[in-house]
Design a protein around this motif. Structure first.
Motif, PDB file in Angstrom:
ATOM      1  N   ALA A  30      53.747 -36.468 -23.944  1.00 58.70           N
ATOM      2  CA  ALA A  30      52.486 -37.118 -24.321  1.00 58.70           C
ATOM      3  C   ALA A  30      52.582 -38.632 -24.153  1.00 58.70           C
ATOM      4  O   ALA A  30      51.634 -39.277 -23.707  1.00 58.70           O
ATOM      5  CB  ALA A  30      52.127 -36.761 -25.756  1.00 58.70           C
ATOM      6  N   ALA A  31      53.734 -39.192 -24.499  1.00 56.78           N
ATOM      7  CA  ALA A  31      53.916 -40.643 -24.405  1.00 56.78           C
ATOM      8  C   ALA A  31      53.806 -41.137 -22.974  1.00 56.78           C
ATOM      9  O   ALA A  31      53.406 -42.277 -22.731  1.00 56.78           O
ATOM     10  CB  ALA A  31      55.263 -41.042 -24.995  1.00 56.78           C
ATOM     11  N   SER A  32      54.158 -40.287 -22.039  1.00 57.53           N
ATOM     12  CA  SER A  32      54.148 -40.709 -20.640  1.00 57.53           C
ATOM     13  C   SER A  32      52.893 -40.268 -19.893  1.00 57.53           C
ATOM     14  O   SER A  32      52.773 -40.508 -18.692  1.00 57.53           O
ATOM     15  CB  SER A  32      55.392 -40.155 -19.929  1.00 57.53           C
ATOM     16  N   THR A  33      51.948 -39.648 -20.590  1.00 56.77           N
ATOM     17  CA  THR A  33      50.733 -39.159 -19.948  1.00 56.77           C
ATOM     18  C   THR A  33      49.601 -40.167 -20.127  1.00 56.77           C
ATOM     19  O   THR A  33      49.105 -40.346 -21.240  1.00 56.77           O
ATOM     20  CB  THR A  33      50.309 -37.798 -20.553  1.00 56.77           C
ATOM     21  N   ALA A  70      49.077 -41.304 -26.622  1.00 59.81           N
ATOM     22  CA  ALA A  70      50.092 -41.903 -25.754  1.00 59.81           C
ATOM     23  C   ALA A  70      50.481 -43.306 -26.196  1.00 59.81           C
ATOM     24  O   ALA A  70      51.660 -43.658 -26.227  1.00 59.81           O
ATOM     25  CB  ALA A  70      49.614 -41.926 -24.304  1.00 59.81           C
ATOM     26  N   GLY A  71      49.514 -44.120 -26.565  1.00 58.88           N
ATOM     27  CA  GLY A  71      49.809 -45.495 -26.976  1.00 58.88           C
ATOM     28  C   GLY A  71      50.715 -45.546 -28.195  1.00 58.88           C
ATOM     29  O   GLY A  71      51.668 -46.318 -28.225  1.00 58.88           O
ATOM     30  N   TRP A  72      50.422 -44.717 -29.199  1.00 58.87           N
ATOM     31  CA  TRP A  72      51.236 -44.713 -30.405  1.00 58.87           C
ATOM     32  C   TRP A  72      52.649 -44.239 -30.091  1.00 58.87           C
ATOM     33  O   TRP A  72      53.629 -44.866 -30.507  1.00 58.87           O
ATOM     34  CB  TRP A  72      50.605 -43.825 -31.484  1.00 58.87           C
ATOM     35  N   PHE A  73      52.757 -43.115 -29.354  1.00 56.66           N
ATOM     36  CA  PHE A  73      54.082 -42.583 -29.024  1.00 56.66           C
ATOM     37  C   PHE A  73      54.882 -43.592 -28.200  1.00 56.66           C
ATOM     38  O   PHE A  73      56.062 -43.813 -28.447  1.00 56.66           O
ATOM     39  CB  PHE A  73      53.972 -41.260 -28.262  1.00 56.66           C
ATOM     40  N   ARG A  74      54.239 -44.201 -27.235  1.00 57.39           N
ATOM     41  CA  ARG A  74      54.929 -45.191 -26.389  1.00 57.39           C
ATOM     42  C   ARG A  74      55.365 -46.388 -27.223  1.00 57.39           C
ATOM     43  O   ARG A  74      56.481 -46.878 -27.084  1.00 57.39           O
ATOM     44  CB  ARG A  74      54.011 -45.627 -25.254  1.00 57.39           C
ATOM     45  N   ASN A  75      54.501 -46.856 -28.107  1.00 62.29           N
ATOM     46  CA  ASN A  75      54.831 -47.987 -28.973  1.00 62.29           C
ATOM     47  C   ASN A  75      56.034 -47.666 -29.852  1.00 62.29           C
ATOM     48  O   ASN A  75      56.939 -48.487 -30.021  1.00 62.29           O
ATOM     49  CB  ASN A  75      53.618 -48.361 -29.831  1.00 62.29           C
ATOM     50  N   GLN A  76      56.063 -46.468 -30.418  1.00 59.55           N
ATOM     51  CA  GLN A  76      57.193 -46.053 -31.247  1.00 59.55           C
ATOM     52  C   GLN A  76      58.483 -46.017 -30.426  1.00 59.55           C
ATOM     53  O   GLN A  76      59.541 -46.429 -30.891  1.00 59.55           O
ATOM     54  CB  GLN A  76      56.927 -44.674 -31.854  1.00 59.55           C
TER      55      GLN A  76
END
Length: 195
Positions: free
Chosen positions: A106-109, A115-121
């Motif tokens: 999800a972070a890379s999709t 995605a923004g939250w997962f990527r930020n984490q």
């Protein structure tokens, strides 16, 4: 998020954690969470109108809780010891590891609701590890030639790769593999100090 009872949201998040522990990430939905929270599905959907918001709340409590509980290891023993402690924790709670792996997609999709939250984490976790490695070099826990940023890249790749392998292969001795690989990396880091 619509206003709702914080106790209800907390109960729903805990029920979701239990559901993810009991079943596959892709098989868990509002009905499974509602049954465990002992509330109607409509209440789960009212508290978390977008499923990904519930997954974010679960990761925030479960994964970040694990990170916070173990961060003292990074402060006292170093970044490599901290990630080893996270691996050990994952052996005790493999469902969290499976959920983390599932959310990496999800972070890379692009366009995924969370995605923004997962990527930020993910980025924050990487930056925290880089800072911990700076402290490790200054404290003499890692060789002086160690590039903290490059070491963080290597340690995170090892951490994630070994977790994935341990989920997919039955013959991985996770902690022994970690110890062996970290020892080899440290030898490389020390060798770069001589160059």
């Amino acid at each position: 998020m619509p206003t709702s009872d914080p106790d209800l949201r907390a109960r729903i998040v805990q029920a979701a954690i239990t559901a993810f522990r009991q079943g596959d990430f892709h098989a868990v939905g509002p009905a499974e969470v509602a049954a465990l929270a002992e509330v109607p599905v409509a209440e789960v959907e009212c508290a978390y109108p977008v499923w990904d918001l519930l997954v974010v709340a679960v990761m925030n409590r479960w994964n970040n809780g694990d990170r916070r509980v173990l961060w003292h290891v990074a402060e006292e023993e170093g970044a490599a010891a901290y990630l080893r402690a996270r691996l050990e924790s994952g052996l005790d709670d493999p469902a969290l590891v499976r959920l983390r792996i599932a959310t990496l997609s999800a972070a890379s999709t692009p366009g995924h609701a969370a995605a923004g939250w997962f990527r930020n984490q993910y980025v924050r976790s990487f930056e925290d590890l880089s800072v911990a490695l700076v402290r490790d070099v200054l404290a003499g826990r890692e060789p002086r030639g160690t590039s903290p940023r490059h070491a963080a890249e290597q340690l995170v790749a090892l951490y994630e790769g070994l977790q994935l392998q341990s989920q997919l292969r039955g013959d991985v001795d996770l902690l022994a593999s970690w110890d062996r690989a970290v020892a080899r990396m440290r030898a490389g880091w020390a060798a770069s100090e001589l160059v």
